[in-house]
Design a protein around this motif. Structure first.
Motif, PDB file in Angstrom:
ATOM      1  N   PRO A  85       0.806  -1.226   0.000  1.00 41.44           N
ATOM      2  CA  PRO A  85       0.000   0.000   0.000  1.00 41.44           C
ATOM      3  C   PRO A  85       0.838   1.276   0.000  1.00 41.44           C
ATOM      4  O   PRO A  85       0.347   2.335  -0.369  1.00 41.44           O
ATOM      5  CB  PRO A  85      -0.825  -0.113   1.278  1.00 41.44           C
ATOM      6  N   GLU A  86       2.099   1.192   0.419  1.00 39.38           N
ATOM      7  CA  GLU A  86       2.959   2.372   0.447  1.00 39.38           C
ATOM      8  C   GLU A  86       3.720   2.560  -0.869  1.00 39.38           C
ATOM      9  O   GLU A  86       4.489   3.508  -1.008  1.00 39.38           O
ATOM     10  CB  GLU A  86       3.946   2.270   1.615  1.00 39.38           C
ATOM     11  N   ASN A  87       3.501   1.677  -1.842  1.00 41.31           N
ATOM     12  CA  ASN A  87       4.119   1.792  -3.162  1.00 41.31           C
ATOM     13  C   ASN A  87       3.821   3.167  -3.749  1.00 41.31           C
ATOM     14  O   ASN A  87       2.728   3.697  -3.591  1.00 41.31           O
ATOM     15  CB  ASN A  87       3.540   0.683  -4.062  1.00 41.31           C
ATOM     16  N   ALA A  93      -2.300   7.677  -5.146  1.00 47.77           N
ATOM     17  CA  ALA A  93      -3.724   7.575  -5.485  1.00 47.77           C
ATOM     18  C   ALA A  93      -4.607   7.445  -4.246  1.00 47.77           C
ATOM     19  O   ALA A  93      -5.771   7.077  -4.349  1.00 47.77           O
ATOM     20  CB  ALA A  93      -3.936   6.368  -6.398  1.00 47.77           C
ATOM     21  N   ARG A  94      -4.065   7.787  -3.095  1.00 46.36           N
ATOM     22  CA  ARG A  94      -4.806   7.622  -1.831  1.00 46.36           C
ATOM     23  C   ARG A  94      -6.163   8.325  -1.841  1.00 46.36           C
ATOM     24  O   ARG A  94      -7.124   7.858  -1.249  1.00 46.36           O
ATOM     25  CB  ARG A  94      -3.952   8.145  -0.677  1.00 46.36           C
ATOM     26  N   ALA A  95      -6.267   9.449  -2.540  1.00 52.10           N
ATOM     27  CA  ALA A  95      -7.525  10.206  -2.566  1.00 52.10           C
ATOM     28  C   ALA A  95      -8.507   9.656  -3.607  1.00 52.10           C
ATOM     29  O   ALA A  95      -9.682  10.001  -3.578  1.00 52.10           O
ATOM     30  CB  ALA A  95      -7.243  11.673  -2.857  1.00 52.10           C
ATOM     31  N   ALA A 111      -5.882  -7.886  -0.560  1.00 51.15           N
ATOM     32  CA  ALA A 111      -5.208  -6.616  -0.864  1.00 51.15           C
ATOM     33  C   ALA A 111      -6.068  -5.434  -0.410  1.00 51.15           C
ATOM     34  O   ALA A 111      -5.543  -4.431   0.090  1.00 51.15           O
ATOM     35  CB  ALA A 111      -4.915  -6.529  -2.357  1.00 51.15           C
ATOM     36  N   ALA A 112      -7.380  -5.555  -0.565  1.00 54.30           N
ATOM     37  CA  ALA A 112      -8.288  -4.474  -0.154  1.00 54.30           C
ATOM     38  C   ALA A 112      -8.199  -4.222   1.345  1.00 54.30           C
ATOM     39  O   ALA A 112      -8.184  -3.074   1.796  1.00 54.30           O
ATOM     40  CB  ALA A 112      -9.720  -4.817  -0.554  1.00 54.30           C
ATOM     41  N   LYS A 113      -8.113  -5.285   2.116  1.00 60.22           N
ATOM     42  CA  LYS A 113      -7.978  -5.131   3.573  1.00 60.22           C
ATOM     43  C   LYS A 113      -6.698  -4.371   3.906  1.00 60.22           C
ATOM     44  O   LYS A 113      -6.690  -3.512   4.788  1.00 60.22           O
ATOM     45  CB  LYS A 113      -7.955  -6.500   4.244  1.00 60.22           C
ATOM     46  N   ALA A 118      -4.075   0.773   5.525  1.00 63.62           N
ATOM     47  CA  ALA A 118      -3.080   1.817   5.235  1.00 63.62           C
ATOM     48  C   ALA A 118      -3.718   3.202   5.078  1.00 63.62           C
ATOM     49  O   ALA A 118      -3.029   4.166   4.787  1.00 63.62           O
ATOM     50  CB  ALA A 118      -2.306   1.454   3.971  1.00 63.62           C
ATOM     51  N   GLY A 119      -5.047   3.290   5.227  1.00 57.87           N
ATOM     52  CA  GLY A 119      -5.699   4.592   5.205  1.00 57.87           C
ATOM     53  C   GLY A 119      -6.409   4.961   3.910  1.00 57.87           C
ATOM     54  O   GLY A 119      -6.910   6.074   3.785  1.00 57.87           O
ATOM     55  N   PHE A 120      -6.478   4.051   2.960  1.00 61.50           N
ATOM     56  CA  PHE A 120      -7.225   4.326   1.734  1.00 61.50           C
ATOM     57  C   PHE A 120      -8.712   4.289   2.076  1.00 61.50           C
ATOM     58  O   PHE A 120      -9.181   3.369   2.739  1.00 61.50           O
ATOM     59  CB  PHE A 120      -6.913   3.284   0.653  1.00 61.50           C
TER      60      PHE A 120
END
Length: 145
Positions: A85-87, A93-95, A111-113, A118-120
């Motif tokens: 998730p930190e890639n 694209a976090r927003a 992966a969704a979890k 990670a804050g998405f």
């Protein structure tokens, strides 16, 4: 049929009654898990709406060879073994809404979890994976994308 007849039937057919109770418990547990998951499962038409309306990032988690044979146009290939998730490609694209795609929908759920943790905020999984996209007769791009 009243309660006494039902209990008599269950007494005469114990294996059938146990199978019924087991299946009912499994269905209830599955539905509770579905309601409590942190991401939303979407169908192919909803993916196209998210991409067109909200500029969603589509991340394909399948092997490179499978991705090159056919993928959702505009999607980015990230191997599940290298999913982070930190890639840089993901963190920027976090927003945006992020739609995860795999073969069947199982790996994408994991992966969704991780993305949610990670804050998405807006995380989606394509229900049924790339197979559901193909069944909906939607276009596939070939090659590296």
């Amino acid at each position: 049929m009243d309660f006494q007849e039902l209990m008599a039937f269950a007494g005469r057919n114990q294996m059938l009654a146990l199978a019924f109770v087991g299946l009912t418990a499994a269905i209830v547990a599955t539905e509770i898990a579905r309601l409590l998951r942190s991401y939303k499962v979407v169908r192919p038409a909803e993916v196209t709406a998210l991409v067109n309306r909200d500029n969603a990032l589509v991340v394909d988690l399948r092997a490179i060879a499978d991705f090159e044979k056919g993928h959702i146009p505009g999607s980015k290939n990230v191997l599940m073994s290298q999913f982070d998730p930190e890639n840089k490609r993901l963190a920027s694209a976090r927003a945006l809404p992020v739609v995860l795609v795999c073969k069947t929908g199982q790996s994408a759920g994991e992966a969704a979890k991780r993305l949610k943790k990670a804050g998405f905020e807006r995380v989606f999984v394509l229900d049924g994976g790339i197979g559901s996209w193909q069944q909906a007769d939607l276009p596939l791009a070939k090659g590296r994308g």
